[in-house]
Design an enzyme around this catalytic site. Structure first.
Site, PDB file in Angstrom:
ATOM      1  CG  ASP A  55      -7.811  10.251   6.834  1.00  0.00           C
ATOM      2  OD1 ASP A  55      -9.008  10.219   5.325  1.00  0.00           O
ATOM      3  OD2 ASP A  55      -6.845  10.026   6.548  1.00  0.00           O
ATOM      4  NE  ARG A 106      -3.072  10.549   5.663  1.00  0.00           N
ATOM      5  CZ  ARG A 106      -3.094  10.272   7.049  1.00  0.00           C
ATOM      6  NH1 ARG A 106      -3.047  11.073   7.930  1.00  0.00           N
ATOM      7  NH2 ARG A 106      -3.627   8.959   6.946  1.00  0.00           N
ATOM      8  N   GLY A 143       0.699  -1.058   0.335  1.00  0.00           N
ATOM      9  CA  GLY A 143      -0.309  -0.097  -0.009  1.00  0.00           C
ATOM     10  C   GLY A 143       0.531   1.697  -0.021  1.00  0.00           C
TER      11      GLY A 143
HETATM   12  N1  LIG Z   1      -3.205  -4.229   7.902  1.00  0.00           N
HETATM   13  C1  LIG Z   1      -3.013  -3.777   6.347  1.00  0.00           C
HETATM   14  N2  LIG Z   1      -2.939  -5.073   6.215  1.00  0.00           N
HETATM   15  C2  LIG Z   1      -2.985  -5.076   4.651  1.00  0.00           C
HETATM   16  N3  LIG Z   1      -3.059  -3.343   3.860  1.00  0.00           N
HETATM   17  C3  LIG Z   1      -2.448  -3.042   4.356  1.00  0.00           C
HETATM   18  C4  LIG Z   1      -2.438  -3.053   6.007  1.00  0.00           C
HETATM   19  N4  LIG Z   1      -2.770  -1.471   6.382  1.00  0.00           N
HETATM   20  C5  LIG Z   1      -2.389  -0.904   5.732  1.00  0.00           C
HETATM   21  N5  LIG Z   1      -2.855  -1.285   4.035  1.00  0.00           N
HETATM   22  C6  LIG Z   1      -3.094  -1.354   3.052  1.00  0.00           C
HETATM   23  O1  LIG Z   1      -2.067   0.659   2.963  1.00  0.00           O
HETATM   24  C7  LIG Z   1      -3.290   0.968   2.445  1.00  0.00           C
HETATM   25  C8  LIG Z   1      -2.299   2.397   3.475  1.00  0.00           C
HETATM   26  O2  LIG Z   1      -2.441   2.457   4.525  1.00  0.00           O
HETATM   27  P1  LIG Z   1      -2.812   3.130   5.667  1.00  0.00           P
HETATM   28  O3  LIG Z   1      -2.890   2.934   7.196  1.00  0.00           O
HETATM   29  O4  LIG Z   1      -4.328   3.511   5.123  1.00  0.00           O
HETATM   30  O5  LIG Z   1      -1.680   4.558   5.732  1.00  0.00           O
HETATM   31  P2  LIG Z   1      -2.032   6.052   4.894  1.00  0.00           P
HETATM   32  O6  LIG Z   1      -1.675   6.973   6.451  1.00  0.00           O
HETATM   33  O7  LIG Z   1      -0.846   6.265   4.849  1.00  0.00           O
HETATM   34  O8  LIG Z   1      -3.192   6.203   4.185  1.00  0.00           O
HETATM   35  C9  LIG Z   1      -4.535   0.786   2.972  1.00  0.00           C
HETATM   36  O9  LIG Z   1      -5.373   2.094   2.435  1.00  0.00           O
HETATM   37  C10 LIG Z   1      -4.347  -0.183   2.438  1.00  0.00           C
HETATM   38  O10 LIG Z   1      -4.008  -0.024   0.852  1.00  0.00           O
HETATM   39 MG   LIG Z   2      -4.820   5.703   4.431  1.00  0.00          MG
END
Ligand SMILES: Nc1ncnc2c1ncn2[C@@H]1O[C@H](COP(=O)(O)OP(=O)(O)O)[C@@H](O)[C@H]1O
Ligand SMILES: [Mg+2]
Ligand SMILES: *[C@@H]1O[C@H](CO)[C@@H](O)[C@H](O)[C@H]1NC(C)=O
Ligand SMILES: *[C@@H]1O[C@H](CO)[C@@H](O)[C@H](O)[C@H]1NC(C)=O
Ligand SMILES: *[C@@H]1O[C@H](CO)[C@@H](O)[C@H](O)[C@H]1NC(C)=O
Ligand SMILES: *[C@@H]1O[C@H](CO)[C@@H](O)[C@H](O)[C@H]1NC(C)=O
Ligand SMILES: *[C@@H]1O[C@H](CO)[C@@H](O)[C@H](O)[C@H]1NC(C)=O
Ligand SMILES: *[C@@H]1O[C@H](CO)[C@@H](O)[C@H](O)[C@H]1NC(C)=O
Ligand SMILES: *[C@@H]1O[C@H](CO)[C@@H](O)[C@H](O)[C@H]1NC(C)=O
Length: 524
Positions: free
Chosen positions: A354, A236, A233
């Site tokens: 968010d 941000r 993934g």
């Molecule tokens: N525990 C997880 N298992 C699988 N995919 C994940 C997990 N955490 C994040 N992702 C993937 O990574 C992307 C970004 O994670 P996120 O925590 O929302 O980061 P940010 O704060 O950068 O937006 C998510 O939309 C998802 O697709």
């Molecule tokens: Mg996110």
């Protein structure tokens, strides 16, 4: 070249190498700081270190507050502190929970003068694991060099001669010099409680079901044993990876050192007491790592192979039961986040700020877990305030509630944040409902307002659509002909009222969905 001269040259090179080696060793290990040490009666309660003086405060076995005073040697401090000299990582205050005995611990370091830890008294944190301890000041290495120059030279000569003798006699390797390693030092790698246990078992063992996270040093040990496998993934602040820890998958969110505050904040929120819940992404550890040129801040959580709800809905449809179950799990997670649990070990109300399909993860049984708590705020019930200074409009513009877009939200009232979350939940329910397959008919996946604003809309574009024109996502006609979809429709409409006070609460939504599911089961 004459073989004799060649041999002489290599001997000289060896000697120079030995000098440099010993000089390095010595500067590294100058034990120049004296600290109070409560486990050193034989040394007049004093220890000496090349690192920091260290104090911990905790609730002792008898219930009273106790203190430990120790030395913290450089080799036991994580790389980031050493390389940058900033107060990151190690000297954070920490809370340790343990199912059979709840312990709170605060710790802090200093190195500004001898015995500086003698007077360090710490407030035991009420509910946070990480709170920065600001007590740092660096002493210059030039000072050390000047003060220590005479013994250094002596030692270099003696050391070099010794080293030279040993090396030329070809007694290579083997001589491990075991550094003194008493009770006054703190271990980081391979914490004893990590021996032969699974992650799940360990979390259960140490977090009393709903507690606040693993001990700091255990977190570090886990992080240091993870192998990154692939990027899963992009968000941000950087990349999210799938990693392996002892054969188990974990997700690792990597922040760059510039985003230290975000990393810190998210780790702090995840470790709020009593936050752990089936429908909140499971936190495992936070750590900082240095790969030599770059400092990475890691946030380690449970891994979910279906990825985010956004990814899942793009690829899959589901039946009405699946839809209700999924919606219920998200509402349950949000209700838990929003809930304020009273008592000394209570949980503060938390607003996500968010909420969107990309920040929700789909678990293997198609229930969900809310993730990405980086922008969340906690309610301090005693003062009725929010726990961080607020910068008004954060989050994803597409999912912003009307009062956030036109800045009419009352930020002094914590319920306002919850109501903005509920608005976003309504949009997520709309995304889910479109993918509900009834008799082979479903709608293609779309983001909310896909037909009203361009991709990456501006605040102004969103405001015009949501506040001025008061538009909400379109409702396909087919939804009227299916009871489960009618329930979802009624709920989402009551989530996205323009009047925030009229919106449902997450708890109400949870109960409605739960009742509907029960009544459906009774019909079967
Ligand atoms: N525990 C997880 N298992 C699988 N995919 C994940 C997990 N955490 C994040 N992702 C993937 O990574 C992307 C970004 O994670 P996120 O925590 O929302 O980061 P940010 O704060 O950068 O937006 C998510 O939309 C998802 O697709
Ligand atoms: Mg996110
Ligand atoms: C031990 O330390 C105390 C102060 O902490 C000092 O007054 C005393 O002289 C010391 N004793 C010895 C034997 O060094
Ligand atoms: C938890 O506390 C009990 C009782 O003090 C102790 O025996 C046990 O070793 C502790 N467990 C961990 C993992 O620290
Ligand atoms: C600690 O506090 C006492 C009394 O306040 C003071 O006399 C002493 O100098 C302090 N010690 C250090 C190392 O600051
Ligand atoms: C923590 O507890 C202290 C008293 O023990 C109190 O003064 C303080 O306000 C509390 N802080 C929070 C964030 O609850
Ligand atoms: C360290 O990480 C940075 C950023 O991920 C990368 O550019 C760099 O090549 C890495 N350095 C080493 C030595 O692995
Ligand atoms: C989904 O799995 C979790 C454990 O991973 C379990 O607690 C929960 O009850 C399951 N939910 C359903 C609806 O099966
Ligand atoms: C908003 O809704 C609440 C509750 O339904 C109601 O009491 C209030 O009058 C409404 N406010 C406005 C401005 O319509």
């Amino acid at each position: 070249m004459h073989p004799r001269t060649q041999q002489n040259m290599s001997r000289t090179a060896l000697f120079v190498f030995c000098c440099i080696f010993w000089l390095g060793q010595f500067i590294n290990g100058v034990q120049s700081l004296k600290c109070k040490c409560d486990v050193c009666p034989e040394a007049n309660y004093t220890c000496q270190t090349d690192g920091y003086c260290f104090t911990t405060t905790f609730f002792g076995k008898t219930g009273g507050i106790e203190h430990n005073y120790r030395c913290l040697h450089k080799k036991n401090i994580p790389d980031i502190v050493q390389s940058s000299g900033i107060s990151t990582g190690f000297c954070y205050e920490s809370v340790i929970t343990n199912r059979s005995d709840f312990t709170k611990m605060a710790s802090s370091c200093c190195n500004d003068r001898d015995f500086c830890n003698a007077n360090l008294t710490l407030q035991l944190p009420n509910d946070t694991l990480y709170t920065p301890a600001p007590k740092y000041s660096s002493f210059s290495s030039l000072e050390i060099l000047l003060l220590a120059s005479i013994p250094v030279i002596l030692l270099i000569v003696i050391g070099s001669v010794l080293c030279y003798c040993v090396m030329t006699k070809r007694k290579r390797g083997g001589t491990h010099h075991h550094l003194r390693h008493g009770e006054d030092s703190i271990e980081a790698p391979d914490h004893p409680i990590l021996k032969g246990v699974s992650l799940q078992h360990m979390l259960e063992m140490t977090t009393s079901g709903s507690g606040s996270g693993l001990p700091l040093l255990v977190q570090r040990s886990i992080a240091r044993q993870i192998q990154l496998v692939e990027i899963i993934g992009q968000g941000r602040f950087g990349e999210v990876w799938r990693g392996r820890w002892r054969g188990e998958n974990v997700a690792v969110k990597i922040f760059s050192s510039r985003e230290e505050r975000s990393w810190f904040r998210e780790a702090e929120i995840y470790q709020t007491v009593m936050l752990r819940h089936d429908n909140i992404l499971g936190f495992i550890a936070a750590d900082n790592k240095d790969n030599g040129t770059w400092t990475q801040l890691w946030l380690i959580t449970d891994y979910h192979e279906y990825g985010s709800l956004f990814d899942f809905l793009g690829r899959n449809t589901m039946d009405t039961n699946g839809m209700i179950r999924m919606a219920l799990s998200i509402a349950t997670g949000l209700a838990h986040l929003h809930m304020d649990i009273m008592g000394t070990q209570g949980k503060p109300a938390i607003a996500h700020r968010d909420l969107k399909s990309k920040n929700i993860l789909v678990k293997s049984n198609f229930t969900c877990a809310i993730g990405d708590l980086g922008l969340a705020v906690r309610h301090d019930a005693t003062t009725d305030t929010v726990d961080i200074p607020l910068n008004n409009r954060v989050g994803t513009k597409r999912y912003m509630a009307p009062e956030v877009l036109d800045e009419t939200m009352n930020v002094n009232h914590f319920d306002s944040f919850k109501r903005a979350d509920v608005y976003a939940l309504g949009l997520i329910f709309w995304e889910i409902a479109r993918r509900c397959n009834v008799g082979g008919i479903y709608d293609e996946y779309q983001l909310p307002f896909y037909d009203a604003v361009p991709s990456d809309p501006t605040i102004e574009e969103m405001r015009r659509v949501v506040c001025v024109d008061k538009q909400r996502p379109n409702i396909p006609n087919r939804w009227q002909s299916c009871e489960a979809l009618r329930v979802m429709l009624k709920l989402m409409k009551e989530c996205w009222y323009h009047n925030a006070t009229a919106r449902l609460t997450a708890l109400r939504i949870k109960k409605t969905l739960s009742n509907f599911r029960t009544s459906e089961e009774l019909k079967m």
